[in-house]
Design an enzyme around this catalytic site. Sequence first.
Site: not given
Ligand code: BG6
Length: 532
Positions: A155, A185, A189, A242, A247, A347
């Site tokens: 992504k 990703h 999980k 993002d 996600h 964030k």
């Molecule tokens: C990524 C984003 O895809 O996922 C990041 O670009 C984010 O900004 C991250 O921090 C979060 O993933 P995880 O697995 O750390 O919760």
Amino acid sequence: MTSSVPAAPPVTLIIFGATGDLTRRLLTPALINMTRAGLVGSDFHVLGVSIEPGDAEMLRSHLEDFVPEKGGEGATKRGAAWKQLRGRIDYLQGDFTQDTLYEDLAKRIDAAPSDNVAFYLATQPTFFGPIVDKLADHKLLDETPGAFRRVAIEKPFGTDLASAQALNKRILARAGEQQFYRIDHFLGKETVQNIMTARFANMMLESVWNSNYIDHVEITAAETVGVGTRGKFYDTTGALRDMVPNHLFQLLAMVAIEPPNSFDAEAIRNEKGKVLKALRHWTPDEARENGVRGAYTAGSLDGAKVDAYSKTPDVAADSKTETFVALKFFVDSWRWAGVPFYLRTGKVMAVRDTEIVITFREVPFAQFANTDIDRKPPPNRLIIQVQPDEGLKMEISIKRPGLAVDTAPVSLDFQYASMFDIATLTGYESLLYDLFVGDQTLFQRADGIEAGWAAVQPFLDLWAKEGKPDAYAPGSMGPDSADALLARDGRQWHTLTLLADEGKAKPPVAKAVAAKTATPSKKPKSAKKGTK
Ligand code: BG6
């Protein structure tokens, strides 16, 4: 991951962007875990491709920086697995846009022990289209029986609906959908995959999983990290692009899908596609009402000074990019009619916590009218803790011990760590394994990606035209406007607390019950903030 799963077939993994952060931080540890578990063996090879000059030894030592040298038993085992993997890593230097690279690649593929190839595009998104074109021009995507050619694409897939459509059109003109593995990703999980299992393996849950019983759903991905060194990428991306169409929508889809006919990849992706297509598309006025954005100001988090987002390296001083969003959606299907889905992510927030909270409807008050209780018991809630402290928690009401009729809220907790060892997995293990065995269940299909972008497009359009993000302090739960979004509906966000810390905050009766039901084995974490 267990060793009862058979090893993947022989394959060469060709990673474009092999010297980048993703390969080092996530792909390599996952490959080491897979080597350790016997999921890839001596017939597995990695060929890293990047513009940086160097040879195999350069790449191996570059990746090695991330492999722990000393440590407990786990680290020592990893060392052995790394040694095996290390010897199977090779390197090819080249420019992704030049034909000479693909001519060299063709030679390497011809000389490889296996004809199976998985290309992994861990590059800047601008290279996705050009690399697929070049691979196809050089016939490297042509499959034959016994020789697969697959392409994993990281992504972000597009930056809006039009660009995602254009990218899909471009790559699908060169190879079939079954050859593309669009990565999100979050789908790797364990807890995310468990949402479907928990729903469809438990009649108790599935039978109340609809608008007759569910009042609303909250999906939160709160992060304590800031933008750090990713200013260049983040300032043109923002929290919405993002995190949301990828996600958070994947989490939403897992919660909202209809039972598929089977756990077959296409059956699941069909159902997920239906959910994402049923997301209501807001008009500009509705988008204004149903979405808020924020950007963090200067302050401190856990005692450390935090610069305002606008002061991040490579971020424009007058940036209007958001680092927080809170959005309201409806899934316009029979099952979910009228149930709001509230999503938020940001964030530099108070706590790192990704969770899904299903709040059930309140019970009728009539039965309690002639008792000492002058308030309704709180609604039941099911909390799916995606990370950290992965687990499930069900909040119910019981009678408070004593002569008076009164209720007390208690929770039934399950924490993964108390029963299973998932702590060492990165999430990429299952995605890579599925890429090698050809299972597309955990990958996004073109229609799902486009449906996700279509649902966020009204916010992208509106925010490009007007306003700017609301300010929020580091260590808070986002701007006040995020609370107002739910307050307008007479609701409030679930207070984020790590499951491991929850016992501390409970009233005495609940604590006693919780102590009997929960068996947390993890040490309590230091991060435990709740509300603003
Ligand atoms: C990524 C984003 O895809 O996922 C990041 O670009 C984010 O900004 C991250 O921090 C979060 O993933 P995880 O697995 O750390 O919760």
